[in-house]
Each structure stands twice: as structure tokens, then as C-alpha cells.
Design an enzyme around this catalytic site. Structure first.
Site, mmCIF file in Angstrom:
data_model
loop_
_atom_site.group_PDB
_atom_site.id
_atom_site.type_symbol
_atom_site.label_atom_id
_atom_site.label_comp_id
_atom_site.label_asym_id
_atom_site.label_seq_id
_atom_site.Cartn_x
_atom_site.Cartn_y
_atom_site.Cartn_z
ATOM 1 N N THR A 167 0.715 -1.317 -0.090
ATOM 2 C CA THR A 167 -0.065 0.101 0.020
ATOM 3 C C THR A 167 0.775 1.305 -0.026
ATOM 4 O O THR A 167 0.652 2.133 -0.961
ATOM 5 C CB THR A 167 -0.854 -0.047 1.244
ATOM 6 O OG1 THR A 167 -1.673 -1.237 1.184
ATOM 7 C CG2 THR A 167 -1.919 1.175 1.136
ATOM 8 N N GLU B 246 8.362 10.210 9.296
ATOM 9 C CA GLU B 246 7.145 10.886 9.209
ATOM 10 C C GLU B 246 5.988 10.221 9.191
ATOM 11 O O GLU B 246 4.961 10.316 9.553
ATOM 12 C CB GLU B 246 7.420 12.077 8.339
ATOM 13 C CG GLU B 246 6.053 12.988 8.168
ATOM 14 C CD GLU B 246 6.243 13.942 9.638
ATOM 15 O OE1 GLU B 246 6.960 14.927 9.686
ATOM 16 O OE2 GLU B 246 5.588 13.650 10.390
ATOM 17 N N GLY C 257 -0.233 9.343 9.546
ATOM 18 C CA GLY C 257 -0.243 9.338 8.145
ATOM 19 C C GLY C 257 0.177 10.158 7.429
ATOM 20 O O GLY C 257 1.696 10.599 7.827
ATOM 21 N N ASP D 227 -1.487 -0.096 17.763
ATOM 22 C CA ASP D 227 -0.922 0.501 16.583
ATOM 23 C C ASP D 227 -0.856 1.981 17.179
ATOM 24 O O ASP D 227 -0.046 2.937 17.027
ATOM 25 C CB ASP D 227 -1.885 0.539 15.514
ATOM 26 C CG ASP D 227 -1.315 1.386 14.260
ATOM 27 O OD1 ASP D 227 -0.097 1.097 13.721
ATOM 28 O OD2 ASP D 227 -1.832 2.584 14.219
ATOM 29 N N LYS E 15 2.411 4.379 17.966
ATOM 30 C CA LYS E 15 2.489 5.578 17.604
ATOM 31 C C LYS E 15 2.630 6.772 18.840
ATOM 32 O O LYS E 15 3.229 7.639 18.738
ATOM 33 C CB LYS E 15 1.369 6.239 16.731
ATOM 34 C CG LYS E 15 1.141 5.472 15.250
ATOM 35 C CD LYS E 15 -0.190 5.257 14.702
ATOM 36 C CE LYS E 15 -0.244 4.774 13.409
ATOM 37 N NZ LYS E 15 -1.420 4.640 12.654
ATOM 38 N N GLY F 297 -3.742 5.287 4.412
ATOM 39 C CA GLY F 297 -3.839 5.227 3.119
ATOM 40 C C GLY F 297 -2.541 5.455 2.179
ATOM 41 O O GLY F 297 -1.507 5.939 2.682
#
Ligand code: NDP
Ligand code: HSE
Length: 437
Positions: free
Chosen positions: A14, A130, A135, A202, A206, A303
Site C-alpha cells: 500500500t 514521518e 499518516g 497501533d 504511535k 492510506g
């Protein structure tokens, strides 16, 4: 004189696909920003036959990561396979070879970030990550550069796109959990193992990265309290709305009296607060600095193109450093390696919060008094209560909102209440932020 900068990508899934597309489609723009072309030299993936919808120049795609690492034309290695062992090996090898590295791998950074930060600092190469948090939101650069003047006091973040997508769909459309998770997977938002998304792991990865950078301290991931959204029901969403709240999976990190408080859990937020309004795959991170006050960053949290945008920003940053000899100028962990300080992580039972408690009880006289009694004995004060309908002898929900209480006291009270004969299932607890009472 450097006339081009070569990039090798490992992992054409992805995010890898998004990176390739941006590097190819925005090549002219990027060249104008950097000064020389950034050339996609190699992409490695196990599967080199699948059509990823990106028109690569011939000869770029290879099936062995080693061919990327060994290519002398590759100045910047981009790790986008995810996971721990192999990804770590790639990064360490690239750093040791003096290459700059970019990764989106928050799981690896949360568990082995210290080692990687130290290796990059020792070698004087850039380690960009980053895309690892938020995202496409440039939150890492905000912490390391834009807010570098501040003592960061707290961080509140919706930092998992998949779970925010699920909670938004459950709240706005009344959709079920499983069908919404499947949609998020199809859209490329979810991790390879989606339990990481819905179990809060997740977000915790982060948050560990953000807290590390914000407070200049190693974060022991195992000490970070983590709770996901799998137990959130339509009942809780409806009650939250009645109380004027929205439920969000939040990562919270604070500096409290020289100690770090860091936790991930579903949280009720006042509906009119900025984070309560974040819908779908969007993420938002509220950072509070002593000089600047509140800063809220908002954007797509997952995404191909959102994460690709962040990865390519790191590539551009490293390319600029290569051209001007500035590699290693910004320490990967934001603080100089020898200026980082170990700080105590405050155990969960020591935190204070407001609480939403949902008790599923047999509807019979005296039940509420027993619940209130147990809470009272633990010093917990009730601010409001809801019980809807009467179904004598059947199970009904009783919902209580507390004033500020200590987690330890609440857990003690719930252990006592959950043993009471009228309880049909364990109490649901959701912490409340953004209200002072
Ligand atoms: P994908 O699973 O879509 O892509 C990973 C790719 O790497 C797959 O094509 C996989 O091949 C390939 N791969 C696995 N092992 C190797 C290997 N040894 N050598 C070469 N290729 C290999 O994952 P994502 O792109 O979603 O995620 C990549 C990273 O980015 C992860 O760390 C993730 O956490 C992070 N991230 C993801 C975001 C997202 O929105 N998806 C956003 C931000 C970060 P195969 O499928 O054949 O196994
Ligand atoms: N699975 C992650 C999410 C990808 O849903 O937020 C972005 O890190």
C-alpha cells in the site's frame, strides 16, 4: 557535485505504491524543490508480478531486498515492509553502509527505536519516520522542528485511522463493527494484522514514538496502558451522545510532576471539542507546548497517498541534506542522544480521570443503592446517572458518570460490583477527557 539522488524502496504494498506514484508523478515539482532529480532506482518486493497500478520504468522492480541495499546508486533506503526482524536488519544494514533511511514502521520504532536512533546518530545519517504517526500529517517534523522551542506538556491524538473509521461509521450510520473493519481493510487503512488497529496496539506504537520525541525519554512500550475499541457497543455510543460526548480511541501522553503518563483507550470527549469532530480515516493530534499553547494537526491518517506523502517528505529532506552536507542535523529522537533522560512512567492505577460506567443489571429494587454504595466506599463521587425503561426481573443498563476519581479506586469498586449477583456481565468503563469536575 551531486547531480541526482537515488532512492531504493523495499516493500511495494500500500505505502510503497503511494511512494512510487508520488515520486514518478511529482518528479518535476520535487526536482524544483530539491534542486536535482530524485530518481527511483530500485523497488523490491517478494511478488514482482502483481499489477500495482503504477507504471514503473523497466528494470526497477526486483524480488530481493539485498539488491536494493547493495546498489551503489541508492543513497536513501526506504523500508516499507513492516514487521520487526527483517525490517530492522534492513535498516541497520543501510545505516551501517552510510545510507539515509526512511521508514513508516511505527511498530519497529516503538519497540526498537532506541537502537535505531543511536545507530543513525552514531553514523551521522538521517533516519526519517514521518509516516509512522498520523499518516500524511507532518507531526514528527512539528515535534522535532516546528515546536522545538517548547517544553511539550501533553499530547492527545486520534492516531489510528482504522479505528476512527470504525467508530465514525458505528456512530453516524449505525454500522456493525465487523463489516466496517472489512471496509477499512479493503481501503488499505488496516495493518497486516488488523487486531493491531482495533486492540489499540497501533495507536500505542504511535504514542510511544510521539512521547519519546516530545519528552526526550525512552518509552518502555510494555508499560504503556493499551485498550482497544472491540468492547464498544451501540449502547455506549448512544449513551455518550445523551451525555453530550463522542467516543474516540485516543492516545494520551502527559508530563505530570516530572513523570510520564501515557495511555491508549476509548475516550469520551465533549461533542464540540476539536478531536470529537474528527471523522472517518482522518487523524488529529493536539499538542500543548508551554510557549505556543494548543496546536492541533489534522489530516488523513492512513492510506497509500497520505502515508506516501509523508515518506516522500522524508526522502526530500534527506536529499536536501545530502546536497548541502546537513545529514544528521536534526537528531532522529528530536533531542541530542546524550541529552535524553529516563523518566518514570506513571502506572495506570495512579492516573485521575472522570469515568463513564455501564452496569448491566437484573432490574430489581436495591440494585442502584448497592452500586452507589460500593462506589461511595471507594471515595468515588457520582455526577449523573441514567436508567431507561423498566423490565422487572430482566437485564437493564444503568449508566453512571463520575466526578474525577483515581483509577485504582475505580478498579477496586468495579471488582466488588462485578461480583454482585445482579450483574449479568462485567462493567463497561470508558474514561472521559475534556471536562473538569
Ligand atoms: P503492505 O502489506 O501493503 O505492504 C508491504 C509489502 O512488503 C508487501 O507487498 C509485502 O509483500 C512486501 N514484503 C514483505 N516482506 C518482504 C521482503 N522480505 N522483501 C520485500 N518485500 C517484502 O503494508 P503497508 O504498505 O500498508 O505498510 C507498510 C508499512 O507502513 C508498515 O510498517 C505499516 O505499519 C506502515 N504504515 C502503513 C500505513 C497504511 O495506511 N497502510 C500508513 C502508515 C504506515 P507480500 O504482500 O507478498 O508479503
Ligand atoms: N493501520 C494504520 C491506521 C495505518 O489505521 O491508522 C496508518 O498508520
Amino acid at each position: 557535485m551531486i547531480s541526482r539522488v537515488g532512492v531504493g524502496v523495499i516493500g511495494f504494498g500500500t505505502v510503497g505504491t503511494g511512494v512510487a506514484r508520488i515520486l514518478l508523478e511529482n518528479a518535476a515539482l520535487i526536482r524544483r524543490r530539491v534542486g536535482v532529480p530524485i530518481e527511483l532506482v530500485r523497488i523490491a518486493d517478494l511478488d514482482v508480478t502483481r499489477d500495482r497500478g503504477v507504471n514503473l520504468p523497466p528494470g526497477i522492480l526486483v524480488n530481493d531486498a539485498k539488491l536494493v541495499l547493495a546498489d551503489p546508486g541508492v543513497d536513501i533506503v526506504v523500508e516499507l515492509i513492516g514487521g520487526y526482524d527483517f525490517a530492522k536488519r534492513i535498516i541497520v544494514e543501510a545505516i551501517e553502509a552510510g545510507k539515509h533511511v526512511v521508514t513508516a514502521n511505527k511498530a519497529l520504532l516503538a519497540l526498537h527505536g532506541e537502537e535505531l536512533f543511536a545507530a543513525a546518530a552514531r553514523k551521522g545519517v538521517d533516519l526519517g519516520f514521518e509516516a509512522s504517526v498520523g499518516g500524511g500529517i507532518p507531526v514528527i517534523r512539528a515535534l522535532t522542528e516546528g515546536l522545538a522551542a517548547n517544553a511539550i506538556q501533553s499530547i492527545y491524538g486520534i492516531i489510528n485511522g482504522t479505528s476512527n473509521y470504525i467508530l465514525s461509521r458505528m456512530t453516524n450510520e449505525g454500522h456493525g463493527f465487523a463489516e466496517t473493519l472489512a471496509e477499512a481493510q479493503r481501503a488499505g487503512y488496516a495493518e497486516a494484522d488488523p487486531t493491531f488497529d482495533v486492540a489499540g496496539t497501533d495507536s500505542a506504537h504511535k504514542l510511544a514514538v510521539l512521547a519519546n520525541l516530545a519528552f526526550g525519554t525512552p518509552i518502555n512500550f510494555k508499560e504503556l496502558y493499551t485498550e482497544g475499541i472491540t468492547h464498544i457497543t451501540q449502547h455506549d455510543i448512544a449513551y455518550a451522545q445523551e451525555f453530550g460526548f463522542a467516543i474516540k480511541l485516543l492516545g494520551i501522553a502527559k508530563m505530570v510532576e516530572g513523570e510520564i503518563e501515557a495511555r491508549v483507550h476509548p475516550t469520551m470527549l465533549p461533542s464540540d471539542s476539536p478531536l470529537a469532530k474528527i471523522q472517518g480515516v482522518y487523524n488529529a493530534i493536539q499538542l500543548i507546548g508551554d510557549a505556543v499553547g494548543d496546536v492541533v494537526l489534522f489530516g488523513r491518517g492512513a492510506g497509500d497517498m497520505a502515508a506516501g506523502s509523508a515518506v516522500v517528505s522524508d526522502i526530500i529532506s534527506s536529499a536536501r541534506n545530502l546536497l548541502k552536507g546537513g545529514a544528521g542535523r536534526v537528531p532522529p529522537a528530536s533531542f541530542q542522544q546524550d541529552q535524553r533522560r529516563p523518566l518514570r512512567m506513571r502506572p495506570m492505577e495512579e492516573i485521575h480521570s472522570l469515568y463513564y460506567l455501564r452496569f448491566m443489571v437484573l432490574d430489581r429494587p436495591g440494585v442502584l443503592a448497592q452500586i452507589a454504595g460500593a462506589l461511595g466506599r471507594c471515595g468515588i463521587s457520582i455526577s449523573s446517572m441514567l436508567q431507561k425503561g423498566r423490565r422487572a426481573g430482566q437485564t437493564v443498563p444503568i449508566v453512571i458518570k463520575t466526578h474525577t476519581a483515581q483509577e485504582r479506586a475505580v478498579q477496586t469498586a468495579l471488582r466488588e460490583i462485578d461480583r454482585m449477583a445482579f450483574m449479568s456481565e462485567p462493567t463497561t468503563l470508558i474514561r472521559i477527557e475534556g471536562q473538569d469536575e
